[in-house]
Design a protein around this motif. Structure first.
Motif, PDB file in Angstrom:
ATOM      1  N   ARG A 287       0.829  -1.206   0.000  1.00  0.00           N
ATOM      2  CA  ARG A 287       0.000   0.000   0.000  1.00  0.00           C
ATOM      3  C   ARG A 287       0.861   1.253   0.000  1.00  0.00           C
ATOM      4  O   ARG A 287       0.585   2.214  -0.728  1.00  0.00           O
ATOM      5  CB  ARG A 287      -0.915  -0.017   1.227  1.00  0.00           C
TER       6      ARG A 287
ATOM      7  N   GLU B  70       0.872   4.264  -2.768  1.00  0.00           N
ATOM      8  CA  GLU B  70       0.606   5.654  -2.390  1.00  0.00           C
ATOM      9  C   GLU B  70       1.775   6.558  -2.748  1.00  0.00           C
ATOM     10  O   GLU B  70       1.582   7.714  -3.150  1.00  0.00           O
ATOM     11  CB  GLU B  70       0.319   5.730  -0.892  1.00  0.00           C
TER      12      GLU B  70
ATOM     13  N   VAL C 276      -5.850   2.355  -4.686  1.00  0.00           N
ATOM     14  CA  VAL C 276      -5.125   1.416  -3.821  1.00  0.00           C
ATOM     15  C   VAL C 276      -6.049   0.265  -3.419  1.00  0.00           C
ATOM     16  O   VAL C 276      -5.639  -0.902  -3.403  1.00  0.00           O
ATOM     17  CB  VAL C 276      -4.590   2.136  -2.565  1.00  0.00           C
TER      18      VAL C 276
ATOM     19  N   THR D 160      -5.295  -3.698  -2.524  1.00  0.00           N
ATOM     20  CA  THR D 160      -5.862  -4.387  -1.363  1.00  0.00           C
ATOM     21  C   THR D 160      -6.777  -5.544  -1.759  1.00  0.00           C
ATOM     22  O   THR D 160      -6.583  -6.681  -1.299  1.00  0.00           O
ATOM     23  CB  THR D 160      -6.629  -3.399  -0.475  1.00  0.00           C
TER      24      THR D 160
END
Length: 247
Positions: free
Chosen positions: A148, A152, A161, A166
């Protein structure tokens, strides 16, 4: 020990379902006559109802459980704990209490579900929601935050994301949660007996009715069919889960 506690009772049920009669130590008249009755007429309709209920209720539980688990992970600690407690509440109370509560709560306007298939589906979704939530929450705890953080750092927003990092990483856990939800829904009886209408009777309810009328061998045949269909559904979901894990 496993053979005595788990395998032996199931084997006895299957054997009873194939028996023409069982008046002595061993069954007699083994055949598929009772199984044929279990997949015809009213029993077949009940099996179809069970499958439809399991798929819809399992899907609802999976979507809501996944959303709640992801949202709780980003929430303050106290809210995370509260969400965890609320979603696990159906495990802590008898399923009959869940069924009765839904029957009272949704038996009047403005949301009248009593006497419809939807109250059965809602009851099943509530009961399996905790297991879907737990499976996804446990998988989220095991995720490496580096994925993650890398996304980002490259400028990906929260939605990107979620959809690109995820959820793909959660696919094996989602498959396991879906399989557990379907299996639990297929065998649910306690809450269903409280809320089901005559037009939406699941196979466990039909099995209970057969047993209540003293038709134990026919009930065993229906149970055997229920076991086989549930196993096939789990194997199918397991293959999907396996393919997701390989990606």
């Amino acid at each position: 020990m496993v053979l005595v506690v788990f395998v032996a009772p199931l084997a006895t049920v299957v054997l009873a379902g194939l028996a023409g009669s069982w008046t002595r130590a061993l069954p007699s008249g083994l055949g598929f006559g009772r199984v044929a009755q279990a997949v015809s007429g009213e029993n077949l309709a009940s099996l179809s109802v069970s499958l439809q209920t399991a798929v819809v209720a399992g899907g609802l539980a999976l979507v809501l459980g996944t959303w709640a688990a992801i949202a709780a992970r980003e929430a303050p600690r106290w809210l995370h704990r509260l969400t965890d407690a609320v979603f696990h509440l159906p495990i802590a109370v008898p399923s009959v209490a869940i069924g009765l509560g839904l029957l009272i709560a949704f038996n009047a306007q403005p949301l009248l579900l009593g006497g419809t298939r939807w109250i059965v589906i809602l009851a099943h979704a509530v009961l399996v929601l905790a297991f879907a939530f737990s499976a996804v929450s446990a998988a989220l705890d095991r995720l490496d935050p580096a994925y993650r953080q890398a996304a980002e750092s490259l400028g990906a927003g929260s939605l990107r994301v979620l959809t690109r990092v995820t959820l793909p990483l959660l696919l094996p856990a989602l498959g396991a949660a879906a399989g557990l939800a379907v299996a639990l829904s297929m065998g649910e009886l306690g809450a269903t007996v409280m809320v089901y209408p005559a037009t939406w009777k699941t196979l466990p309810v039909s099995i209970f009715a057969l047993t209540d009328r003293g038709q134990a061998l026919q009930a065993a045949a229906c149970t055997t069919v229920l076991l086989l269909v549930t196993l096939v559904a789990l194997l199918g979901l397991g293959r999907i889960r396996g393919r997701a894990a390989l990606r």
